[in-house]
Scaffold this motif. Structure first.
Motif, mmCIF file in Angstrom:
data_model
loop_
_atom_site.group_PDB
_atom_site.id
_atom_site.type_symbol
_atom_site.label_atom_id
_atom_site.label_comp_id
_atom_site.label_asym_id
_atom_site.label_seq_id
_atom_site.Cartn_x
_atom_site.Cartn_y
_atom_site.Cartn_z
ATOM 1 N N ARG A 199 0.828 -1.202 0.000
ATOM 2 C CA ARG A 199 0.000 0.000 0.000
ATOM 3 C C ARG A 199 0.868 1.259 0.000
ATOM 4 N N THR A 248 2.376 1.844 -3.515
ATOM 5 C CA THR A 248 1.373 2.251 -4.502
ATOM 6 C C THR A 248 0.975 3.710 -4.310
ATOM 7 N N GLU A 249 0.786 4.121 -3.049
ATOM 8 C CA GLU A 249 0.326 5.482 -2.784
ATOM 9 C C GLU A 249 1.456 6.502 -2.918
ATOM 10 N N LYS A 250 2.635 6.155 -2.386
ATOM 11 C CA LYS A 250 3.724 7.135 -2.373
ATOM 12 C C LYS A 250 4.270 7.403 -3.757
ATOM 13 N N GLU A 262 2.705 6.512 -6.637
ATOM 14 C CA GLU A 262 1.624 6.623 -7.620
ATOM 15 C C GLU A 262 1.771 5.585 -8.726
#
Length: 788
Positions: free
Chosen positions: A687, A690-692, A694
Motif C-alpha cells: 500500500r 502504490t500510494e507514495k 503513484e
C-alpha cells in the motif's frame, strides 16, 4: 601466557615461508622444535615473573640444549648437556652447512648442516620476537626480526612467493598484535565481549556497529587483502614480483619479462653434484662440438655478475622468423653457418632458457620462445626446456687474429653497459690488470695476454671448493690463492678486461661435452661452464677461455682458435712471429658476397637473408590502461553477483518462488533507497509503494499479488498452492526505477547496496568468530573441559 604463545605462533607462521628453499619438509620439524623450546621457556618465564634480562639468556641456553640434543647428542653429557666435544661437533656442522649453502642452489637438500643453521637462525629470531613483544612490550617492533626472516626466501628464490604463505605470515603477525592489545586491556580489568545484534532499520540482515568497534581487526584484514590483491591490478615494473600473479608478473602470455634464476648458484650446484646427470645430446652438422650459452650476465656490482632481465615481445618469438642480427658483427668478418639438432633431457627441471651456440640465427622449436635483442638469449615465460628437441642454425664469426688486432673502438651503447665497474673495486686488482698486459698495444693483444696469464703464466689451478666471489674473494683469488673453478676465472677475466676498457660480460652454459657418435655429443652436469665474452667491433661478442682445460681443469673446455695469435714484434717490422691462423679453413670460408649478405641479417627459413624490423617496447600507457581495465572489472564484481542472484531467484518455481521473489523485492527496495521497515507487513508495504510513488494499475496489481502470496504463505493455516509470477516482480522493478533519479538507478545497477550489505554480514560473522575465540581464555577452556 597469551603473549609468549602468540610470539611463537607468529614466528612459526613466518618460518613456513622458508619452504621454497628446501626440496623436502623434514627441516620444518627441527625448526618447530626450536620455536617450541623458546615458546615454552617464555611461558614459564611469564608464569614465574623472571626479570627482563634473564629471559633472553634462558632462551639462548634452552636453544643450545635443544641443538645439542638434536645434532650432537652422542658427544654431549647425558645426550643434552654441552661439553667441549659437542660444541666442536656443532661448530663443524655449522661450518659444513655454510659450505653446503655455497654448493647447492635452492631448493637445497635437507643436509644436516643446512638444517642446523636454519634451526638456530629461526630460534634466535624467536628469542628476539619474545624479547620485543613480551619482555619489552613493543609488539610492533617484533615485526623487524620477523621481516628479516621473511626476506630470506624473498631474496634467495627466483620463483614468486606463494600468496597463501604470505597470508599465513601476515596473520601470524596480526595474532601477535591482537594478543598484545588484549594483554594491555586486561591490565584495567576483565575484557567483556560485546555481541553485535541486529538493530532497528536492519535490512537483509544488515548490522550496525559503532565507528570504532573492531576497527583494528578490519584494518588488519583489509591490509592483508590489499597486499595480496593490489598487485593483480597494478602493472609490475620488476621482473620478479612478490606473488605469482598480476599484470606484470610474467606468468601470462603476452608479457615481456621473466623471473631470472641465479645462474651462478645453479652453476656451482651442478658442478658439485655427487653424480653427473645428462643434460642434453646434440648432433652437429660439421661434427665439431660447440659451447652452448644459456645466460648472459652483464652487471657487476663488486661481488658478482648478474643478469639484466631479458625482454621478449610477441614479435620476438623465434618461431615467427629469424633472430635479430648479433650486435657488432659486420660483413667484413668471415662467418660459418652450422646446424645443431638438440635433444634436452626430460629430467632437466624448470629451465626456461635454451642452451644455444652464439650467435644463433634461426631456431626451429615449438612453443612460445622469445629472443632478447641485445644478448640473443632465448627464453620463455610459459614453457620449459625439459624434454624438448629443437634445431638451431648458428652464424659463427671466424675472425683472424690480425682482424681483431685492428678492431676499432666499441660504440657508445656497448661501452656504457659493459665497462661499468664499482668504485669500491680494490686498486690492487686494477694495478694487476695493467701490469700483466703492459706489453699489449691493442685491446685484443691485452685480451690474449689475460687469457695466457690465467692458463699458462699465472700459476692458477682448477678446484671446485672456493671462498665465494665477493670483492675480497676476487682479490684473494687473483693475488694469493689462485685456485678456483670456471666461475672465478670467467668473472676475474671479465673484470680485468673492463679495467682495460674492453667491453666484457660473463656467459654461463655448457661446454661441448663428450663425443658419443660420429657427430653426436653428450652434455652432462659436469660440463656446466662459465666463460667471458669480450666485444670487438666487426666481430661482435667472442668467447675466451681463461679456465684451465684438460684433465686438470674443465675437461671438455677448448681455447678458441682466434686467440692463438702472437702480435708482431718491433724487430719484425710488421711480420708475425707465428702464423695468424684463421678459425676456418679455406674450404669452410664462403664468398665475400655471400658472407656479407649473411651478416646483414639472420637467415630466413630458406637460408637467404631476412630483414629485421626494430619495433618499440610496449608503452607504459598500455600497461596503465590494462591495469585500469582489470580494476574496473573488479569493481563490477558486486554488480555481477547481483545479476546472478536476481537470475537465480526469477527462475525459481513452486512455493520457493514466492520466498525468493519476495527476497528479490526486498533487495530491490534496498537498492533504490526504499527499505521496508522492520515492523512493516507485506500488505502495508504494498500500500505504501502504490500510494507514495503513484503506481499505475499494472504495477499496483503486481505488487499486491506478490504481497498477498507472501502473506498467505507465511500466515495462512493451509495456504494451498501459492504462486507468484516473475513478471510481477519485473513490473514492480520497472515502476520503482522510473520513480528514482538516474544516479540512484546507476548505483543500484553498478554498486548495488544489497550486495555490499551481504558482504558486511559475512565479515561480521567472521569477526564474531574471532571475538568468540578471543573470549575463550586458557583457564575458562580448562574449566569447561573439567566440567565435562
Amino acid at each position: 601466557m597469551r603473549l609468549p604463545i602468540a610470539s611463537g605462533v607468529a614466528t612459526l607462521a613466518v618460518a613456513t615461508t622458508l619452504y621454497p628453499l628446501f626440496d623436502s619438509t623434514t627441516w620444518l620439524w627441527t625448526v618447530v622444535g626450536a620455536i617450541l623450546t623458546v615458546t615454552v621457556l617464555g611461558v614459564l618465564a611469564d608464569r614465574f615473573n623472571l626479570p627482563l634480562w634473564a629471559m633472553p639468556l634462558a632462551s639462548l641456553l634452552g636453544l643450545t640444549l635443544y641443538m645439542t640434543a638434536v645434532f650432537a647428542r652422542d658427544e654431549a653429557w647425558l645426550w643434552v648437556i654441552p661439553n667441549w666435544d659437542s660444541v666442536t661437533a656443532l661448530a663443524e656442522l655449522w661450518n659444513r652447512g655454510f659450505g653446503d649453502i655455497q654448493r647447492f642452489a635452492a631448493p637445497v637438500p635437507d643436509q644436516p648442516g643446512i638444517v642446523a643453521l636454519t634451526a638456530v637462525g629461526v630460534g634466535v629470531i624467536a628469542v628476539l620476537v619474545d624479547l620485543f613483544a613480551v619482555r619489552a612490550r613493543v609488539a610492533a617492533l617484533a615485526g623487524l626480526p620477523l621481516l628479516a626472516l621473511f626476506t630470506v626466501p624473498a631474496a634467495v628464490i627466483v620463483e614468486p612467493i606463494a600468496w597463501p604463505s604470505f597470508i599465513l605470515a601476515a596473520f601470524g603477525y596480526l595474532v601477535l598484535l591482537v594478543a598484545d592489545g588484549r594483554e594491555r586491556v586486561s591490565r584495567w580489568g576483565r575484557a567483556v565481549l560485546v555481541r553485535r545484534r541486529p538493530g532497528p532499520g536492519d535490512v537483509t540482515g544488515q548490522r550496525h556497529q559503532g565507528p570504532l568497534r573492531l576497527s583494528g581487526k578490519r584494518i588488519g584484514f583489509a591490509a592483508v587483502a590489499l597486499a595480496v590483491l593490489l598487485p593483480t591490478v597494478v602493472p609490475d615494473l620488476a621482473p620478479n614480483p612478490l606473488f605469482g600473479f598480476g599484470v606484470g608478473s610474467g606468468l601470462g602470455r603476452g608479457n615481456n619479462t621473466i623471473s631470472i634464476p641465479n645462474p651462478i648458484a645453479g652453476l656451482r650446484g651442478q658442478l658439485t653434484l655427487p653424480e653427473e646427470a645428462r643434460v642434453m645430446t646434440y648432433s652437429s652438422a660439421d661434427g665439431n662440438p660447440r659451447y652452448l650459452r644459456t645466460w648472459s650476465l652483464d652487471v657487476f656490482d663488486g661481488e658478482a655478475f648478474e643478469m639484466t632481465p631479458p625482454t621478449g615481445r610477441p614479435q620476438d618469438r623465434v618461431d615467427e622468423g629469424p633472430l635479430p642480427p648479433p650486435p657488432g658483427m659486420s660483413g667484413a668478418v668471415p662467418a660459418k653457418s652450422n646446424q645443431l639438432r638438440v635433444q634436452m633431457s626430460p629430467e632437466l627441471g624448470k629451465l626456461s632458457f635454451l642452451p644455444l651456440p652464439y650467435p644463433a640465427a634461426q631456431i626451429g622449436i615449438e612453443g612460445d620462445w622469445r629472443a632478447d635483442r641485445s644478448t640473443l638469449v632465448v627464453f620463455s615465460h610459459v614453457e620449459y626446456a625439459a624434454g624438448l628437441s629443437y634445431n638451431v642454425v648458428s652464424n659463427e664469426p671466424r675472425p683472424s687474429g690480425r682482424t681483431l688486432d685492428e678492431a676499432g673502438p666499441a660504440p657508445v651503447d656497448i661501452a656504457t653497459r659493459y665497462l661499468q665497474l664499482p668504485d669500491s673495486l680494490p686498486e690492487s686488482i686494477r694495478d694487476l690488470a695493467r701490469r700483466e698486459t703492459r706489453t699489449g698495444k691493442t685491446p685484443f693483444q691485452k685480451a690474449v695476454q689475460l687469457q695466457k696469464w690465467f692458463t699458462e703464466r699465472g700459476g692458477f689451478t682448477y678446484q671446485l671448493r672456493t671462498e665465494g666471489h665477493s670483492a675480497s674473494a676476487l682479490e684473494d683469488f687473483l693475488l694469493y690463492s689462485r685456485a678456483g673453478y670456471c666461475e672465478q676465472f670467467a668473472v676475474s677475466m671479465a673484470v680485468l678486461a673492463r679495467i682495460l676498457d674492453i667491453p666484457a660480460r660473463v656467459a654461463i652454459g655448457y661446454t661441448g661435452g663428450t663425443r658419443i657418435g660420429d657427430s653426436t655429443w653428450e652434455v652432462t652436469t659436469r660440463d656446466t661452464h662459465a666463460w667471458p665474452e669480450l666485444y670487438f667491433e666487426g666481430a661482435g661478442w667472442l668467447a675466451f677461455e681463461p679456465t684451465p682445460t684438460g684433465a686438470a681443469g674443465q675437461g671438455t673446455g677448448q681455447v678458441p682458435e682466434y686467440t692463438r695469435f702472437t702480435p708482431p714484434s718491433a724487430a719484425d717490422s710488421g711480420t708475425e712471429t707465428e702464423t695468424d691462423t684463421p678459425a676456418s679453413t679455406p674450404e669452410e670460408e664462403e664468398t665475400a658476397a655471400g658472407t656479407t649478405q649473411r651478416n646483414q641479417g639472420p637467415l630466413d627459413r630458406e637460408g637467404a637473408a631476412a630483414p629485421v624490423t626494430v619495433e618499440e617496447e610496449t608503452p607504459v600507457l598500455a600497461w596503465i590502461a590494462a591495469g585500469t581495465g582489470v580494476l574496473l572489472l573488479i569493481l563490477l564484481i558486486p554488480a555481477l553477483i547481483r545479476v546472478l542472484t536476481r537470475t537465480r531467484r526469477l527462475r525459481a518455481v513452486g512455493s520457493r518462488a514466492v520466498v525468493r521473489l519476495w527476497a528479490e523485492l526486498d533487495d530491490m527496495l534496498y537498492d533504490y533507497g526504499m527499505s521496508r521497515g522492520p515492523s512493516e507487513s507485506s500488505r502495508a508495504m504494498a500500500r505504501r509503494l502504490t500510494e507514495k510513488f503513484e503506481f499505475g494499475q499494472e504495477a499496483a496489481g503486481a505488487v499486491a499479488r506478490v504481497a498477498s502470496a507472501t502473506e498467505r504463505l507465511m500466515y495462512a493455516r493451509d495456504p494451498g498452492t501459492v504462486t507468484v509470477s516473475a513478471e510481477d516482480v519485473e513490473t514492480v522493478r520497472k515502476a520503482l526505477a522510473a520513480s528514482v533519479t538516474r544516479g540512484r538507478r546507476m548505483r543500484a545497477t553498478l554498486l548495488p547496496p544489497s550486495t555490499f550489505a551481504r558482504f558486511r554480514v559475512m565479515s561480521g560473522r567472521v569477526l564474531d568468530g574471532f571475538d568468540w575465540l578471543e573470549s575463550v581464555g586458557a583457564r575458562s577452556l580448562t574449566r569447561r573441559l573439567a566440567r565435562k
